[in-house]
Design a protein around this motif. Structure first.
Motif, PDB file in Angstrom:
ATOM      1  N   ASN A  97      41.303  -6.515 -24.930  1.00  0.00           N
ATOM      2  CA  ASN A  97      41.203  -6.935 -26.327  1.00  0.00           C
ATOM      3  C   ASN A  97      40.351  -5.949 -27.126  1.00  0.00           C
ATOM      4  OD1 ASN A  97      42.719  -9.259 -25.970  1.00  0.00           O
ATOM      5  ND2 ASN A  97      40.943 -10.587 -25.704  1.00  0.00           N
ATOM      6  N   ASP A 157      38.220  -9.127 -39.451  1.00  0.00           N
ATOM      7  CA  ASP A 157      38.308 -10.343 -38.641  1.00  0.00           C
ATOM      8  C   ASP A 157      38.418 -11.578 -39.531  1.00  0.00           C
ATOM      9  OD1 ASP A 157      37.950  -8.754 -36.370  1.00  0.00           O
ATOM     10  OD2 ASP A 157      35.789  -9.101 -36.297  1.00  0.00           O
ATOM     11  N   GLY A 167      31.711 -11.139 -28.873  1.00  0.00           N
ATOM     12  CA  GLY A 167      32.305 -11.895 -27.767  1.00  0.00           C
ATOM     13  C   GLY A 167      32.156 -11.179 -26.449  1.00  0.00           C
ATOM     14  N   GLY A 197      32.172 -17.912 -33.958  1.00  0.00           N
ATOM     15  CA  GLY A 197      33.471 -17.358 -33.602  1.00  0.00           C
ATOM     16  C   GLY A 197      33.360 -15.879 -33.280  1.00  0.00           C
ATOM     17  N   ASN A 198      34.209 -15.401 -32.376  1.00  0.00           N
ATOM     18  CA  ASN A 198      34.149 -14.035 -31.868  1.00  0.00           C
ATOM     19  C   ASN A 198      35.349 -13.196 -32.277  1.00  0.00           C
ATOM     20  OD1 ASN A 198      31.736 -14.331 -30.367  1.00  0.00           O
ATOM     21  ND2 ASN A 198      32.850 -15.304 -28.692  1.00  0.00           N
ATOM     22  N   ARG A 199      35.159 -11.899 -32.141  1.00  0.00           N
ATOM     23  CA  ARG A 199      36.238 -10.937 -32.368  1.00  0.00           C
ATOM     24  C   ARG A 199      37.124 -10.776 -31.140  1.00  0.00           C
ATOM     25  NH1 ARG A 199      33.881  -5.413 -33.936  1.00  0.00           N
ATOM     26  NH2 ARG A 199      33.683  -6.475 -35.935  1.00  0.00           N
ATOM     27  N   ASN A 200      36.522 -10.725 -29.954  1.00  0.00           N
ATOM     28  CA  ASN A 200      37.260 -10.275 -28.768  1.00  0.00           C
ATOM     29  C   ASN A 200      37.409 -11.297 -27.645  1.00  0.00           C
ATOM     30  OD1 ASN A 200      37.665  -7.412 -29.569  1.00  0.00           O
ATOM     31  ND2 ASN A 200      35.427  -7.348 -29.509  1.00  0.00           N
ATOM     32  N   TRP A 201      36.756 -12.457 -27.774  1.00  0.00           N
ATOM     33  CA  TRP A 201      36.882 -13.453 -26.697  1.00  0.00           C
ATOM     34  C   TRP A 201      36.564 -14.835 -27.237  1.00  0.00           C
ATOM     35  CZ3 TRP A 201      39.783 -12.603 -22.866  1.00  0.00           C
ATOM     36  CH2 TRP A 201      39.795 -13.448 -21.757  1.00  0.00           C
ATOM     37  N   HIS A 202      36.933 -15.820 -26.468  1.00  0.00           N
ATOM     38  CA  HIS A 202      36.756 -17.216 -26.882  1.00  0.00           C
ATOM     39  C   HIS A 202      35.277 -17.547 -27.091  1.00  0.00           C
ATOM     40  CE1 HIS A 202      40.969 -17.902 -25.807  1.00  0.00           C
ATOM     41  NE2 HIS A 202      40.717 -17.256 -24.674  1.00  0.00           N
ATOM     42  N   PHE A 262      37.538 -17.466 -30.281  1.00  0.00           N
ATOM     43  CA  PHE A 262      37.972 -16.504 -31.281  1.00  0.00           C
ATOM     44  C   PHE A 262      37.720 -17.078 -32.679  1.00  0.00           C
ATOM     45  CE2 PHE A 262      40.638 -15.156 -27.658  1.00  0.00           C
ATOM     46  CZ  PHE A 262      40.326 -13.810 -27.646  1.00  0.00           C
ATOM     47  N   GLU A 294      39.565 -17.148 -35.212  1.00  0.00           N
ATOM     48  CA  GLU A 294      40.687 -17.948 -35.706  1.00  0.00           C
ATOM     49  C   GLU A 294      40.589 -19.395 -35.209  1.00  0.00           C
ATOM     50  OE1 GLU A 294      42.445 -13.751 -35.053  1.00  0.00           O
ATOM     51  OE2 GLU A 294      40.812 -14.995 -34.273  1.00  0.00           O
ATOM     52  N   GLU A 295      40.190 -19.568 -33.960  1.00  0.00           N
ATOM     53  CA  GLU A 295      40.028 -20.911 -33.404  1.00  0.00           C
ATOM     54  C   GLU A 295      38.931 -21.666 -34.143  1.00  0.00           C
ATOM     55  OE1 GLU A 295      41.118 -19.467 -28.821  1.00  0.00           O
ATOM     56  OE2 GLU A 295      39.029 -19.774 -29.440  1.00  0.00           O
TER      57      GLU A 295
END
Length: 320
Positions: free
Chosen positions: A27, A120, A13, A77-82, A84, A86-87
């Motif tokens: 983050n 993650d 991210g 999906g990323n670890r540190n920014w959108h 994310f 989870e999203e």
């Protein structure tokens, strides 16, 4: 095959607006005890390059290329920014995905390039009960597709300097303690990078090469992998080397650390020294790299790493 019904690209991210840079960096370093002044120094690097990292745009491009060669939905999906992870997992659940192949944009073993992606995935699973099962794909540092893509990028850089140059492969420096514990047998990070470098060098007909490190960010009293790329350029210059090709073997896209540490800092030093220097591109969306990801998805489901592999580094305790 693993009977997947989707693929998700997992990445680091990066910020896409100047105002996002500092929150993104916070983050990245959360819980690591990184001094505020170091954070502001790195922020300045980002702001000097327009206040955005190219990594998100590059991952979007990779996702689009994967959609052309896969008969499965492709998410990111990323670890540190959108976005994310989870999203992304929440969206996958809403879309009815039950099991997905997870491709992490890191080729080798180490805590940050392997174990942390597993963390993650576990965090996303906890955040989205009933979400899809994510199966992390294996390391690909020695996959013929990755090697072929990097060999093509290296040939182009050699052509740029006239065909004769010292090959200097670079990767992100990490603490020596982390490097020693990487991989089931230990020392996996450096060993895998050296093997990948040797494979690429052989593909382009180079008999010899160097593996060096970049992007160190830890306190000076903690040993990290050396030599630093800029220190090595000075050493090569002192030995009479006239042309160098830097090959970022430890990265799969031209993100901020490649652009700043190699295209700015190393380039400026090479110019000062009078060294002819070209920087090879990363795998990015090279067709052989994209085909490699398709191949990984079609392989039998990989065996998970041992829980003792690539352990998390010790973090400094909060003061006060």
């Amino acid at each position: 095959m693993g009977n997947y019904d989707a693929v998700v690209v997992l990445s680091f991210g990066g910020p896409e607006r100047p105002e996002d840079v500092l929150p993104f960096l916070e983050n990245v370093v959360r819980g690591r005890g990184v001094p505020r002044e170091r954070l502001l120094e790195v922020e300045a690097h980002y702001q000097s390059m327009g206040g955005a990292s190219p990594i998100n745009a590059q991952n979007r491009a990779l996702v689009e290329e994967l959609r052309k060669v896969l008969d499965l939905p492709v998410y990111w999906g990323n670890r540190n920014w959108h976005p994310f992870l989870e999203e992304t997992v929440a969206q996958m659940k809403a879309d009815g995905v039950r099991k997905a192949a997870a491709f992490a944009t890191a080729a080798t073993a180490s805590y940050s390039s392997c174990r942390q992606y597993r963390e993650d995935i576990a965090r996303a699973a906890a955040a989205v009960p009933g979400g899809p099962e994510l199966i992390k794909m294996r390391h690909f540092y020695d996959h013929p597709g990755f090697v072929a893509a990097m060999a093509d990028r290296t040939r182009a850089a050699l052509d740029e300097v006239g065909g004769e140059a010292r090959l200097v492969f670079t990767a992100h420096s990490i603490p020596v303690s982390m490097a020693v514990s990487a991989g089931p047998q230990g020392n996996g990070y450096e060993r895998q990078l050296r093997e990948a470098s040797a494979l690429v060098a052989a593909e382009v007909g180079a008999g010899d090469f160097d593996l060096v490190w970049q992007s160190r960010s830890g306190p000076p009293h903690i040993p990290w992998l050396e030599p630093d790329v800029c220190d090595h350029l000075e050493t090569l210059h002192a030995k009479g080397v006239e042309s160098v090709v830097l090959v970022p073997i430890g990265f799969v896209s031209d993100h901020m650390e490649v652009l700043y540490d190699l295209d700015v800092e190393a380039r400026n030093l090479a110019d000062e020294l009078g060294l002819r220097m070209a920087r090879a591109g990363t795998a990015g969306t090279h067709p052989r790299f994209v085909e490699m990801i398709r191949d990984l998805v079609n392989e039998p489901e990989p065996t998970a790493c041992p829980v003792t592999c690539c352990p998390a580094p010790a973090r400094p305790r909060p003061q006060g």
